[in-house]
Structures are given as C-alpha cells and as structure tokens.
Design a protein around this motif. Structure first.
Motif, PDB file in Angstrom:
ATOM      1  N   VAL A 114     -14.845  -3.763   4.458  1.00 56.60           N
ATOM      2  CA  VAL A 114     -15.202  -2.501   3.819  1.00 56.60           C
ATOM      3  C   VAL A 114     -14.516  -2.379   2.462  1.00 56.60           C
ATOM      4  O   VAL A 114     -13.433  -2.919   2.234  1.00 56.60           O
ATOM      5  N   GLN A 115     -15.171  -1.667   1.570  1.00 55.84           N
ATOM      6  CA  GLN A 115     -14.650  -1.478   0.221  1.00 55.84           C
ATOM      7  C   GLN A 115     -15.462  -0.380  -0.444  1.00 55.84           C
ATOM      8  O   GLN A 115     -16.643  -0.195  -0.140  1.00 55.84           O
ATOM      9  N   ILE A 122      -6.396  -0.482  -1.388  1.00 55.37           N
ATOM     10  CA  ILE A 122      -5.712   0.071  -0.219  1.00 55.37           C
ATOM     11  C   ILE A 122      -5.636   1.582  -0.367  1.00 55.37           C
ATOM     12  O   ILE A 122      -5.252   2.100  -1.414  1.00 55.37           O
ATOM     13  N   ASP A 123      -5.997   2.305   0.695  1.00 55.38           N
ATOM     14  CA  ASP A 123      -5.997   3.765   0.641  1.00 55.38           C
ATOM     15  C   ASP A 123      -4.558   4.271   0.678  1.00 55.38           C
ATOM     16  O   ASP A 123      -3.825   4.030   1.637  1.00 55.38           O
ATOM     17  N   GLN A 124      -4.168   4.995  -0.351  1.00 54.20           N
ATOM     18  CA  GLN A 124      -2.777   5.411  -0.507  1.00 54.20           C
ATOM     19  C   GLN A 124      -2.372   6.523   0.457  1.00 54.20           C
ATOM     20  O   GLN A 124      -1.199   6.644   0.810  1.00 54.20           O
ATOM     21  N   GLU A 125      -3.324   7.340   0.892  1.00 54.50           N
ATOM     22  CA  GLU A 125      -3.002   8.463   1.768  1.00 54.50           C
ATOM     23  C   GLU A 125      -3.248   8.171   3.242  1.00 54.50           C
ATOM     24  O   GLU A 125      -2.652   8.815   4.107  1.00 54.50           O
ATOM     25  N   GLU A 180      -8.127   0.019   4.218  1.00 48.25           N
ATOM     26  CA  GLU A 180      -9.074   0.183   3.127  1.00 48.25           C
ATOM     27  C   GLU A 180     -10.313   0.850   3.702  1.00 48.25           C
ATOM     28  O   GLU A 180     -10.651   0.627   4.871  1.00 48.25           O
ATOM     29  N   THR A 181     -10.991   1.662   2.915  1.00 48.28           N
ATOM     30  CA  THR A 181     -12.173   2.362   3.403  1.00 48.28           C
ATOM     31  C   THR A 181     -13.386   2.054   2.536  1.00 48.28           C
ATOM     32  O   THR A 181     -13.261   1.520   1.427  1.00 48.28           O
ATOM     33  N   ARG A 217      -5.822  -3.559   6.461  1.00 45.32           N
ATOM     34  CA  ARG A 217      -5.442  -4.490   5.402  1.00 45.32           C
ATOM     35  C   ARG A 217      -4.055  -5.069   5.662  1.00 45.32           C
ATOM     36  O   ARG A 217      -3.435  -5.605   4.756  1.00 45.32           O
ATOM     37  N   GLY A 218      -3.577  -4.958   6.875  1.00 41.79           N
ATOM     38  CA  GLY A 218      -2.301  -5.567   7.223  1.00 41.79           C
ATOM     39  C   GLY A 218      -1.373  -4.597   7.921  1.00 41.79           C
ATOM     40  O   GLY A 218      -1.211  -3.455   7.490  1.00 41.79           O
TER      41      GLY A 218
END
Length: 305
Positions: free
Chosen positions: A28-29, A208-211, A229-230, A239-240
């Motif tokens: 996803v991205q 990478i989604d920060q929130e 990640e969304t 993502r890990g």
C-alpha cells in the motif's frame, strides 16, 4: 499499440497504484508517497520505477535498484507486477529484462525478487533462471470486525509515542532500528544503515505514517517500534516492527503494534497487512495473537547475473 517500457512519471501515479491494488493488494502507498519516494530515492541505490504501457494504458510496474544499507556489494532487487487482466502478453518478462539490464549496468551481480507463492508466478521466475531462496507469509487483519487486545497498564517508566513526535530527537530511534534490523531474516544483511538516508525514509519521503506508527519508550529511550504505511483510503501495511535486544521478551513489540492498530482503526482503516519470513516465529506468533490470518504467500527468488 506496441508494449512500451519506460520510467515512471508523476502523472502515472494513480494508474500504478491501481495496478498494485489489483496485483499485490498488500503493498500500500498513497499517491503523494509514491511520487516522493521516486523523486528522492538515495543516489547510491540507483533506483528506477519502470512502467509498462500497453494499448495506451499502464498495465505493469517494476521497482528496481541496488540494495542499500548493506556491506555486501553487488546485490540488487527487481520486483515486476502486472495487472491480472493483462498477464500472458509479455509484460512481466519485458519489465524484468529491462530491470536486469539496468542493475547489471550499475554493478549488480545478483538480483533478488519477491514472487507470489503461486504456480504461475513461480514458473515465471524459474523459467528466467531464478531460484527460490526463502518464503514469507502475508497476513491480513480485518480491522473493521476483529477484536484487538486491550492495551495493558504500562509499567513504570514505559510510554507510547507517535513516530512523528520523535522527529526532533531521532538519534536514539536510529540506534534502535540499526540494532533491530540486524536480526531480521533475509538474504542480504542490513548492517550499514546511513543516518541521513534512514531519516529521510523514516520521517520525510518514505511514506511511513507519522501518527499511526508507534514507538515504545522506556525511561525516555526508544525500545520498540511498529511502523505502518497507508493507502490513504482503507488499507495499511506494516513497514517494520522491532525491539532492542535489551528489551526483548517483555511484550513491547506487541504493545507497539496493538497501539498502532488501534490508532488506525480509529482513523477509519478497515484492513491491515503484514509480512513475515516463515522462520520468524516470534513475529508470526505476535501477529496471529493480534488476530491476523493467512492471506497469501511470497517467495524470494534469486538469480546471479
């Protein structure tokens, strides 16, 4: 119209994401993250995003470049993906051949590729000289319906932070990740992470989604993390997830992931994907305990150029 293999252009973003959604829905991205990742890939990676255009439409895509963050020279990756409705017309083979030419010209001697663990994709890889090296499980969690574990009472000195809240103080987090990735199963060891590249990938251009990504801190120092990640719509993917060696065995990875998934559910996401090497028993157990179920399999294939 003939088949055309060319480099990605920002105007291709929506079409590329639709190809991936159909071919590999667990990758996803967002549109913005895709464009940023291509534009700001590290120079040493010699990365390219190739697209296949057939009958005037984008029908396939292939990420390729040199493996970075490793002391082992000469390793490269090439991951072609073709829309299921356009397979069998030479698109995947043309993408892979173009990727091999590119990485061979910039010094690669071995190419790694992730392949769906299905008869057709395996035959595609083996026909082109690739050999299977390891397997991975892709798991899916129904965030809309599956119950998540309740967050436990946190031990004294332990806290939960969003990834974005650590941007101003990243060095301890970099130290954690540099240690955690050394123990990840894989064909290429990640032992030379560069801070500037890592910072850009983690906080700036990597998607990478920060929130929605969570870091567990113990006495103020990052001890475990779960990054996601969304697609900006309804899906997210891991993502890990990792834990520092001194903090393992205390449930911190599960704590980080549970908190991250709870944030995602509250934000309206309905499906979560994660992938684990089939030798990674601890993470497989954590994910199954969270309610993830088997979705599909991948195999890592390797070819010496």
């Amino acid at each position: 119209m003939p088949l055309i293999i060319r480099d990605f252009r920002p105007a291709d973003a929506d079409a590329v994401l639709e190809v991936r959604r159909a071919a590999v829905p667990f990758l996803v991205q967002t549109r913005e993250a895709l464009i940023e990742a291509v534009a700001h890939a590290p120079a040493a990676q010699r990365a390219r995003l190739l697209v296949a255009e057939l009958d005037g439409a984008v029908v396939g895509v292939c990420r390729t470049g040199l493996e970075h963050g490793t002391s082992e020279p000469g390793h490269a990756y090439a991951n072609p993906q073709v829309h299921p409705e356009r397979r069998g017309r030479g698109v995947g083979g043309a993408l892979l051949a173009a990727a091999e030419r590119h990485v061979g010209a910039v010094g690669a001697v071995r190419v790694h590729s992730w392949v769906l663990d299905e008869e057709g994709p395996r035959a595609f890889a083996e026909h082109r000289g690739y050999t299977s090296s390891r397997a991975s499980h892709i798991l899916r969690l129904d965030l809309a319906e599956a119950p998540l574990p309740r967050l436990p009472e946190l031990p004294a000195g332990t806290g939960l932070r969003t990834l974005g809240s650590l941007r101003a103080e990243p060095r301890p987090l970099f130290a954690l990740e540099s240690e955690a990735v050394l123990d990840e199963p894989g064909d290429v060891v990640t032992d030379t992470l560069d801070f500037d590249t890592w910072f850009a990938d983690t906080f700036v251009h990597g998607g990478i989604d920060q929130e929605l990504s969570t870091v567990v801190v113990v006495d103020g120092i990052p001890a475990a993390h779960s990054y996601v990640e969304t697609d900006g719509r309804d899906r997210l993917a891991s993502r890990g997830t990792g834990t520092g060696r001194a903090h393992r065995g205390r449930g911190l990875a599960k704590l980080a992931k549970t908190d991250s998934l709870g944030r995602a559910r509250a934000a309206g996401y309905t499906a979560a994907f994660t992938g684990n090497d089939d030798t990674n028993a601890p993470m497989l157990a954590i994910n199954r305990g969270l309610g993830y179920e088997y979705f599909t399999g991948e195999r890592r294939y390797v070819r010496d150029l």
